[in-house]
Design an enzyme around this catalytic site. Structure first.
Site, PDB file in Angstrom:
ATOM      1  CD  GLU A 192      -2.679  -0.839   2.608  1.00 40.28           C
ATOM      2  OE1 GLU A 192      -3.873  -0.635   2.543  1.00 40.28           O
ATOM      3  OE2 GLU A 192      -2.046  -0.904   3.671  1.00 40.28           O
TER       4      GLU A 192
ATOM      5  CG  ASP B 254      -9.859 -11.175   5.528  1.00 40.92           C
ATOM      6  OD1 ASP B 254     -10.413 -11.468   6.593  1.00 40.92           O
ATOM      7  OD2 ASP B 254      -8.896 -10.383   5.475  1.00 40.92           O
TER       8      ASP B 254
HETATM    9  N1  ADE Z   1      -6.574  -7.649   8.480  1.00 36.71           N
HETATM   10  C1  ADE Z   1      -7.142  -8.084   7.338  1.00 36.71           C
HETATM   11  N2  ADE Z   1      -7.880  -9.185   7.555  1.00 36.71           N
HETATM   12  C2  ADE Z   1      -7.777  -9.452   8.878  1.00 36.71           C
HETATM   13  C3  ADE Z   1      -8.289 -10.470   9.711  1.00 36.71           C
HETATM   14  N3  ADE Z   1      -9.063 -11.439   9.211  1.00 36.71           N
HETATM   15  N4  ADE Z   1      -7.965 -10.444  11.029  1.00 36.71           N
HETATM   16  C4  ADE Z   1      -7.178  -9.472  11.523  1.00 36.71           C
HETATM   17  N5  ADE Z   1      -6.655  -8.499  10.786  1.00 36.71           N
HETATM   18  C5  ADE Z   1      -6.953  -8.472   9.466  1.00 36.71           C
END
Ligand code: ADE
Length: 249
Positions: free
Chosen positions: A12, A216
């Site tokens: 990023e 996610d």
């Molecule tokens: N950053 C991006 N996805 C995450 C997740 N599933 N848990 C903690 N930090 C994150």
């Protein structure tokens, strides 16, 4: 007035460093800091590091050593709120540390010494991030492979939770969200740094705001979705988000 742009991931940050005017690279506390000018603003760029302590050290250095007058965080997060999908953007309204538990000495999630569980982000900076997020998501289909987004990305504004854990199982994210919700904390997304930076900024009286793109769903597919998102989308999203924010500052 120097604005700190704190990125969670090297992917990023790379585009920001590439467009920095009069770039100067400085190493402090084992970290690289880039100072210069971006879209007409004096900035310092840094990587937060992963987890709350790393991020707190970076935030402290940004304020103490580099004179940051405000800190803006860009990164990715796991969506846990209803309707918070991969590709959506969450602008933090406030933060809770989901792994803070000094009970029974203090109520669960309360930050000892702060008499509260939630740390608010700066309203004016968050409004600018919301405007920037809306501008970016409106053009997301043009920016990226349209197949990546099954639906038009949405912008959310609300509570974010940080903790020293990559949440990568559906039962874990359900548990975390349900427990917090029962105490009145309705969390949209989880990540690993923001609440620590919010706490440092509160200590120093420095305005703080954060924007996270959902990589996610913090479920059993989180690790694979996270990796794909970082490779394909995160960098271009961050570039556009920071540019749109700085142009409005
Ligand atoms: N950053 C991006 N996805 C995450 C997740 N599933 N848990 C903690 N930090 C994150």
């Amino acid at each position: 007035m120097t604005t700190a742009i704190l990125s969670a991931l090297a992917e990023e940050q790379s585009g920001l460093v590439a467009t920095l005017q009069q770039p100067q690279r400085r190493v402090h506390a084992g970290r690289v800091f880039w100072t210069g000018s971006l879209h007409g603003h004096s900035v310092v760029l840094a990587l937060s590091g992963i987890g709350k302590v790393a991020a707190a050290t970076t935030a402290t250095a940004l304020i103490e050593r580099f004179g940051a007058a405000r800190i803006v965080f860009t990164g990715v997060a796991g969506g846990v709120g209803d309707g918070v999908r991969v590709g959506d953007v969450v602008v933090a309204q406030d933060y809770v540390q989901h792994d803070m538990d000094a009970s029974p000495l203090f109520p669960r999630w309360e930050l000892p010494g702060y008499a509260r569980a939630r740390l608010a982000c700066d309203g004016a900076l968050s409004d600018l991030l919301l405007e920037a997020a809306h501008a970016c998501t409106a053009s997301a289909h043009g920016l990226f492979d349209a197949n990546f987004f099954r639906t038009a990305p949405q912008v959310h504004h609300g509570l974010m939770a940080s903790g020293d854990r990559f949440v990568s199982a559906a039962h874990e994210s359900d548990q975390l969200r349900t427990a917090l919700r029962a105490a009145g904390h309705d969390v949209l997304a989880v990540e690993m740094e923001g609440a620590a930076v919010a706490q440092v900024c509160l200590d120093y009286g420095v305005p703080f705001a954060a924007v996270r793109t959902i990589s996610d769903r913090a479920d059993d597919a989180a690790h694979a979705d996270f990796a794909l998102f970082v490779q394909t989308v995160a960098s271009r999203y961050a570039d556009h988000m920071v540019q749109a924010f700085l142009q409005r500052l």
